[in-house]
Motif scaffolding. Structure first.
Motif: not given
Length: 266
Positions: A103-115, A166-178
């Protein structure tokens, strides 16, 4: 960073998978951050996680080896993974089977890839953070600490344990520019362009949640500052980085774990 630069030679002595000075310094900073989160009791046994990009290595980041407590984290305990979650060589005796929380990989990889602007990502399960994450109104603008995040906080609805990539896309969308986000019914997430900034974000977000829980427990009507004051205060916090406050706070925080000597830099 001055204290950490003194450990450059240790990187070569340990031969951490050919890690250069830049990676070794990143490992030391991240290990220090883990121990500071333990100092401030932002831990959940072996769960939750903190990550940082590997300097000069696109798509690779460092994260805790699953099973190591935050207060005992060392630079050599950090596992280097790629965007697909594969563990890369991390040090003497390292094996590709070193375990990372999925779960840690899912959350962190989402942010690192998108931001790419964010170097360090922190996820916590504190009592106050979970409590506010469970409150429908989210973080209320009732404290100076909370106003740091006014208009600058994302919210992500709970979908279960974050095992689905697949949740990574929604995590990143929710974070936005914050740089910070509340994971509803789950916990907190904060990030920064540096380890120091990420620590600053999670420290203030955690304190804001603690203040809110205490204020609501008082059972009295809450006083909310007017909109103009909320916006002004949020803007004032935006100058912290330019004025050097974030780095000053990080250096001060490092002194809290000086009694541990070089333990985290091993």
């Amino acid at each position: 960073m001055d204290a950490l630069r003194a450990e450059d030679a240790a990187a070569r002595a340990l031969g951490l998978g050919g890690a250069g000075d830049a990676e070794w310094l990143a490992r030391c900073e991240l290990a220090a951050l883990y121990r500071l989160l333990a100092h401030f009791r932002m831990t959940d046994l072996i769960d939750t996680h903190v990550s940082a990009r590997v300097p000069g290595q696109g798509g690779q980041f460092l994260i805790n080896r699953y099973g190591v407590l935050f207060h005992e984290m060392r630079a050599s305990d950090l596992v280097k993974v790629d965007e697909d979650g594969r563990a890369l060589q991390t040090g003497p005796g390292a094996t590709p089977a070193q375990r990372v929380n999925k779960a840690g990989f899912t959350i962190h990889s989402a942010v690192h890839k998108a931001r790419p602007d964010l170097h360090c990502v922190i996820h916590t399960h504190t009592t106050a953070g979970i409590a506010v994450a469970a409150q429908r109104q989210g973080l209320l603008p009732i404290s100076q600490h909370a106003l740091k995040f006014y208009g600058k906080l994302g919210y992500h609805d709970y979908e279960g344990i974050a095992l689905d990539l697949e949740e990574r896309e929604r995590l990143v969308a929710a974070l936005g520019a914050h740089k910070a986000m509340i994971l509803r019914n789950h916990g907190l997430l904060a990030a920064g362009a540096t380890v120091a900034e990420a620590f600053h974000e999670i420290y203030f977000l955690e304190r804001a949640c603690q203040a809110q829980v205490a204020a609501l427990a008082g059972g009295q009507e809450l006083n909310l500052p007017p909109e103009a004051v909320r916006l002004r205060t949020a803007g004032q916090f935006g100058n912290d980085n330019a004025s050097g406050i974030i780095d000053l706070a990080w250096q001060a925080a490092l002194r809290l774990i000086e009694t541990e000597g070089a333990a985290y830099r091993c």
